[in-house]
Design a protein around this motif. Structure first.
Motif, PDB file in Angstrom:
ATOM      1  N   ALA A   1     -12.130  58.531 -27.129  1.00  0.00           N
ATOM      2  CA  ALA A   1     -13.008  59.424 -27.744  1.00  0.00           C
ATOM      3  C   ALA A   1     -14.135  60.581 -26.743  1.00  0.00           C
ATOM      4  CB  ALA A   1     -13.690  59.341 -29.129  1.00  0.00           C
TER       5      ALA A   1
ATOM      6  N   TYR B   1      -8.493  63.821 -26.336  1.00  0.00           N
ATOM      7  CA  TYR B   1      -6.552  64.720 -25.843  1.00  0.00           C
ATOM      8  C   TYR B   1      -6.769  66.367 -26.905  1.00  0.00           C
ATOM      9  CZ  TYR B   1      -3.247  68.504 -25.543  1.00  0.00           C
ATOM     10  OH  TYR B   1      -3.027  69.827 -25.805  1.00  0.00           O
ATOM     11  N   CYS B   2      -7.748  67.401 -26.516  1.00  0.00           N
ATOM     12  CA  CYS B   2      -7.464  68.588 -27.268  1.00  0.00           C
ATOM     13  C   CYS B   2      -6.575  69.765 -26.253  1.00  0.00           C
ATOM     14  CB  CYS B   2      -9.043  68.817 -27.152  1.00  0.00           C
ATOM     15  SG  CYS B   2     -10.219  70.248 -28.619  1.00  0.00           S
ATOM     16  N   SER B   3      -6.706  70.553 -27.516  1.00  0.00           N
ATOM     17  CA  SER B   3      -5.812  71.611 -27.128  1.00  0.00           C
ATOM     18  C   SER B   3      -6.636  72.789 -27.440  1.00  0.00           C
ATOM     19  CB  SER B   3      -4.037  71.783 -27.572  1.00  0.00           C
ATOM     20  OG  SER B   3      -3.836  73.620 -27.123  1.00  0.00           O
ATOM     21  N   HIS B   4      -7.604  73.615 -27.390  1.00  0.00           N
ATOM     22  CA  HIS B   4      -8.291  74.374 -27.969  1.00  0.00           C
ATOM     23  C   HIS B   4      -8.447  76.014 -27.222  1.00  0.00           C
ATOM     24  CE1 HIS B   4     -12.435  75.689 -29.259  1.00  0.00           C
ATOM     25  NE2 HIS B   4     -12.948  75.968 -28.125  1.00  0.00           N
TER      26      HIS B   4
ATOM     27  N   ARG C   1      -7.611  57.664 -22.798  1.00  0.00           N
ATOM     28  CA  ARG C   1      -7.487  58.120 -24.340  1.00  0.00           C
ATOM     29  C   ARG C   1      -8.639  57.939 -24.716  1.00  0.00           C
ATOM     30  NH1 ARG C   1      -1.656  57.923 -26.389  1.00  0.00           N
ATOM     31  NH2 ARG C   1      -0.521  58.914 -24.032  1.00  0.00           N
TER      32      ARG C   1
ATOM     33  N   GLU D   1      -7.510  72.703 -22.171  1.00  0.00           N
ATOM     34  CA  GLU D   1      -6.859  71.149 -22.749  1.00  0.00           C
ATOM     35  C   GLU D   1      -7.464  70.327 -21.988  1.00  0.00           C
ATOM     36  OE1 GLU D   1      -2.299  70.176 -23.304  1.00  0.00           O
ATOM     37  OE2 GLU D   1      -2.340  71.928 -21.464  1.00  0.00           O
TER      38      GLU D   1
ATOM     39  N   THR E   1     -12.826  65.459 -29.394  1.00  0.00           N
ATOM     40  CA  THR E   1     -11.182  65.330 -29.696  1.00  0.00           C
ATOM     41  C   THR E   1     -11.613  63.750 -30.061  1.00  0.00           C
ATOM     42  OG1 THR E   1      -9.494  64.693 -29.353  1.00  0.00           O
ATOM     43  CG2 THR E   1     -11.101  64.879 -27.879  1.00  0.00           C
ATOM     44  N   GLU E   2     -10.879  62.664 -31.308  1.00  0.00           N
ATOM     45  CA  GLU E   2     -10.851  61.686 -31.182  1.00  0.00           C
ATOM     46  C   GLU E   2      -9.549  60.891 -30.515  1.00  0.00           C
ATOM     47  OE1 GLU E   2     -11.382  60.300 -34.886  1.00  0.00           O
ATOM     48  OE2 GLU E   2     -12.972  61.184 -35.816  1.00  0.00           O
ATOM     49  N   THR E   3      -9.320  61.560 -29.821  1.00  0.00           N
ATOM     50  CA  THR E   3      -7.917  61.305 -29.179  1.00  0.00           C
ATOM     51  C   THR E   3      -7.720  60.974 -28.047  1.00  0.00           C
ATOM     52  OG1 THR E   3      -6.718  63.029 -29.309  1.00  0.00           O
ATOM     53  CG2 THR E   3      -6.471  61.729 -31.507  1.00  0.00           C
TER      54      THR E   3
END
Length: 86
Positions: free
Chosen positions: A37, A45-48, A35, A29, A41-43
């Protein structure tokens, strides 16, 4: 679970790495400060989810995420978090 904080291109990123989640995969994560970009991820946050052993092959979570961000930034010609007015 491991937590790491890195600064990548001036952006502070918290990395949470869970090895062998559910005995089948690994999980990373990313939470970017404010926040912002990132090339993945543009937000901010990334879950991978990734195959077991991928992170170790790259040298650990910090090395994996840094290489991933560098690769995606180059691939997409990402120039940073930019706001658009229109």
């Amino acid at each position: 679970m491991e937590k790491h904080i890195i600064t990548w291109r001036g952006i502070q990123i918290e990395i949470t790495f869970t090895p062998e989640k559910l005995g089948m995969i690994e999980h990373i994560e990313l939470h970017a400060e404010n926040r912002l970009a990132l090339p993945v991820t543009e937000t901010g946050y990334c879950s991978h989810f990734i195959p077991i052993g991928s992170v170790a092959q790259e040298g650990g979570p910090v090395a994996y995420v840094t290489a991933w961000l560098d690769f995606e930034a180059e691939r997409t010609r990402w120039s940073g978090a930019q706001l658009t007015l229109f």
